[in-house]
Design a protein around this motif. Structure first.
Motif, mmCIF file in Angstrom:
data_model
loop_
_atom_site.group_PDB
_atom_site.id
_atom_site.type_symbol
_atom_site.label_atom_id
_atom_site.label_comp_id
_atom_site.label_asym_id
_atom_site.label_seq_id
_atom_site.Cartn_x
_atom_site.Cartn_y
_atom_site.Cartn_z
ATOM 1 N N ARG A 53 0.847 -1.200 0.000
ATOM 2 C CA ARG A 53 0.000 0.000 0.000
ATOM 3 C C ARG A 53 0.883 1.250 0.000
ATOM 4 O O ARG A 53 2.044 1.206 0.325
ATOM 5 N N GLN A 54 0.302 2.376 -0.347
ATOM 6 C CA GLN A 54 0.974 3.674 -0.302
ATOM 7 C C GLN A 54 0.381 4.496 0.828
ATOM 8 O O GLN A 54 -0.738 4.227 1.272
ATOM 9 N N THR A 55 1.104 5.496 1.281
ATOM 10 C CA THR A 55 0.620 6.353 2.360
ATOM 11 C C THR A 55 1.358 7.686 2.383
ATOM 12 O O THR A 55 2.483 7.781 1.879
ATOM 13 N N GLU A 56 0.733 8.677 2.988
ATOM 14 C CA GLU A 56 1.396 9.960 3.203
ATOM 15 C C GLU A 56 2.345 9.897 4.384
ATOM 16 O O GLU A 56 3.269 10.696 4.485
ATOM 17 N N ASN A 57 2.106 8.963 5.328
ATOM 18 C CA ASN A 57 2.944 8.852 6.512
ATOM 19 C C ASN A 57 2.918 7.411 7.026
ATOM 20 O O ASN A 57 1.913 6.974 7.570
ATOM 21 N N VAL A 58 4.021 6.707 6.853
ATOM 22 C CA VAL A 58 4.091 5.303 7.248
ATOM 23 C C VAL A 58 3.782 5.127 8.737
ATOM 24 O O VAL A 58 3.048 4.217 9.119
ATOM 25 N N ASN A 59 4.325 6.006 9.601
ATOM 26 C CA ASN A 59 4.081 5.882 11.045
ATOM 27 C C ASN A 59 2.596 5.892 11.376
ATOM 28 O O ASN A 59 2.103 5.054 12.118
ATOM 29 N N VAL A 60 1.876 6.862 10.843
ATOM 30 C CA VAL A 60 0.451 7.002 11.135
ATOM 31 C C VAL A 60 -0.314 5.819 10.544
ATOM 32 O O VAL A 60 -1.181 5.239 11.192
ATOM 33 N N ARG A 61 0.019 5.436 9.335
ATOM 34 C CA ARG A 61 -0.713 4.380 8.630
ATOM 35 C C ARG A 61 -0.594 3.029 9.331
ATOM 36 O O ARG A 61 -1.541 2.266 9.419
ATOM 37 N N LEU A 62 0.583 2.719 9.843
ATOM 38 C CA LEU A 62 0.805 1.405 10.426
ATOM 39 C C LEU A 62 0.327 1.284 11.871
ATOM 40 O O LEU A 62 0.184 0.175 12.380
ATOM 41 N N ALA A 63 0.052 2.395 12.511
ATOM 42 C CA ALA A 63 -0.335 2.372 13.924
ATOM 43 C C ALA A 63 -1.580 1.520 14.179
ATOM 44 O O ALA A 63 -1.629 0.764 15.146
ATOM 45 N N ASN A 64 -2.591 1.635 13.348
ATOM 46 C CA ASN A 64 -3.837 0.866 13.499
ATOM 47 C C ASN A 64 -4.245 0.289 12.159
ATOM 48 O O ASN A 64 -5.289 0.618 11.618
ATOM 49 N N HIS A 65 -3.419 -0.572 11.627
ATOM 50 C CA HIS A 65 -3.621 -1.067 10.270
ATOM 51 C C HIS A 65 -4.804 -2.027 10.191
ATOM 52 O O HIS A 65 -4.891 -2.978 10.955
#
Length: 127
Positions: A53-65
């Motif tokens: 997947r793509q994201t603007e911010n890996v940290n935020v995206r992975l926190a509650n995947h």
């Protein structure tokens, strides 16, 4: 990010893209826009992508995947990250990588059902 091991993932056109390899749970010091791949090593230096997947911010995206259960179930042990700031480039590469590798957590029935609830078959309990 350059202290981690590297891997090159090919997209559907055959172009190679550089990713850094991190254990799951890694926290990044700054916002990281880009592509991430949950992956499992099948033998030394051989990887299978579980979810892309793509994201603007890996940290935020992975926190509650939302696919945490699927990536856990399929044995993802690492995350591969490629920093790409341009949004259009991220979306294009995401699509091309998914088409090339068809990761199980991108193509599983559950994701199709979320996109189209009409394909869901329910039992007598509605489950």
């Amino acid at each position: 990010m350059n202290k981690s091991p590297l891997i090159y993932w090919k997209d559907k056109s055959g172009s190679s893209h550089r990713f850094w390899i991190y254990p799951r749970g890694t926290k990044f010091n700054e916002p990281c826009p880009g592509i991430y791949i949950y992956a499992r090593e099948t033998s030394p230096h051989k990887w299978v992508p579980i979810y892309i997947r793509q994201t603007e911010n890996v940290n935020v995206r992975l926190a509650n995947h939302e696919q945490r259960e699927c990536v856990d179930h399929n044995g993802a042990t690492h995350i591969h990250v490629s920093i790409i700031t341009d949004e259009k480039s991220r979306f294009t590469l995401e699509k091309n990588l998914i088409e090339q590798w068809k990761p199980v957590c991108n193509t599983q029935f559950g994701l199709i059902a979320k996109a189209n609830p009409d394909v869901v078959v329910r039992d007598e309990k509605g489950e």
